[in-house]
Design a protein around this motif. Structure first.
Motif, mmCIF file in Angstrom:
data_model
loop_
_atom_site.group_PDB
_atom_site.id
_atom_site.type_symbol
_atom_site.label_atom_id
_atom_site.label_comp_id
_atom_site.label_asym_id
_atom_site.label_seq_id
_atom_site.Cartn_x
_atom_site.Cartn_y
_atom_site.Cartn_z
ATOM 1 N N ALA A 278 -20.672 -118.206 -38.136
ATOM 2 C CA ALA A 278 -21.174 -119.193 -37.177
ATOM 3 C C ALA A 278 -20.075 -119.978 -36.492
ATOM 4 O O ALA A 278 -20.342 -120.733 -35.573
ATOM 5 N N ASP B 240 -30.896 -122.968 -36.604
ATOM 6 C CA ASP B 240 -30.402 -121.610 -36.413
ATOM 7 C C ASP B 240 -31.043 -120.652 -37.419
ATOM 8 O O ASP B 240 -31.874 -121.050 -38.245
ATOM 9 N N ALA C 276 -18.155 -116.654 -32.811
ATOM 10 C CA ALA C 276 -19.073 -116.840 -31.688
ATOM 11 C C ALA C 276 -18.478 -116.289 -30.408
ATOM 12 O O ALA C 276 -19.160 -115.656 -29.604
ATOM 13 N N ASN D 38 -25.337 -120.061 -32.177
ATOM 14 C CA ASN D 38 -26.330 -119.111 -32.652
ATOM 15 C C ASN D 38 -27.723 -119.728 -32.505
ATOM 16 O O ASN D 38 -28.122 -120.552 -33.307
ATOM 17 N N PHE E 148 -28.088 -115.938 -28.345
ATOM 18 C CA PHE E 148 -27.140 -117.042 -28.409
ATOM 19 C C PHE E 148 -27.289 -117.899 -27.159
ATOM 20 O O PHE E 148 -27.966 -117.528 -26.205
#
Length: 222
Positions: A57, A184, A62, A163, A97
């Motif tokens: 995460a 998330d 990301a 996320n 996302f």
């Protein structure tokens, strides 16, 4: 046969010069204390139970995920309405996302000139990760199976993918500031807000109500 003689003559001519040109290399290399400390820190972090969450995460992964999705030409759904739904952020939501970018503010500090911290009583939590530079502060607190992720960013450096797969992005009020709120797919509650000078981010599995109280407790300490 002539070829073999030529190869042998060539080797005999070049081998001495090659040996002279080569410098003796020590069999062992001594790494600097700074390098050793950094490597030890990385190894210890990888062995921590929260590493998987940070690794999947965190901002580095990301960014990689964003590149993979774009390069792979995955069909994404861009919800334009969300671009104007938040007063302090531009949010673009895709299939798995979202990208979050603060509204441009030339008056905001470009480095961490002031330090913000959680003042809510989490004295029974342990700091298991703490890293900072002139632009960002990342701190992870844990107690048993509960983790709290706290980050302070400069606005110039905050432009992240988060996320939000299957998540609904809403807003909550944090001390008069509109904050982005979502859960998330790790079942962690997340709050991101612009306090006027910096971007503050909190994520935790401690529960929505307590996390909001923690967010409201974040104050300037330096």
């Amino acid at each position: 046969m002539a070829g073999s003689n030529f190869e042998k003559a060539l080797y005999d001519a070049l081998a001495p010069e090659y040996e002279i040109a080569m410098q003796d290399v020590a069999t062992e290399h001594e790494f600097s204390p700074k390098f050793e400390k950094k490597m030890k820190k990385l190894i210890n972090r990888r062995n921590k139970p929260y590493y998987k969450i940070i690794n999947t995460a965190g901002k580095r992964i990301a960014c990689v995920a964003l590149v993979v999705l774009v390069v792979s030409s995955i069909t994404i759904m861009n919800i334009d309405a969300l671009r104007n739904a938040f007063s302090n952020f531009f949010v673009s939501t895709y299939e798995k996302f979202s990208t979050v970018q603060p509204v441009e503010d030339d008056t905001a500090p470009t480095t961490l000139e002031e330090i913000y911290e959680i003042t809510y009583d989490i004295s029974d939590f342990e700091v298991v990760y703490n890293e900072e530079d002139e632009y960002t502060r990342d701190i992870v607190y844990t107690k048993d199976d509960i983790a709290i992720y706290f980050t302070q960013y400069t606005k110039k450096k905050y432009h992240h993918s988060i996320n939000t797969e299957g998540a609904e992005i809403t807003t909550v009020d944090i001390n008069g500031h509109e904050a982005i709120y979502f859960i998330d797919n790790h079942d962690y509650c997340n709050i991101i807000w612009d306090n006027g000078d910096y971007i503050i981010s909190l994520g935790s599995n401690i529960g929505e109500n307590i996390l909001i109280e923690i967010a409201k407790s974040v104050q300037k300490v330096e």
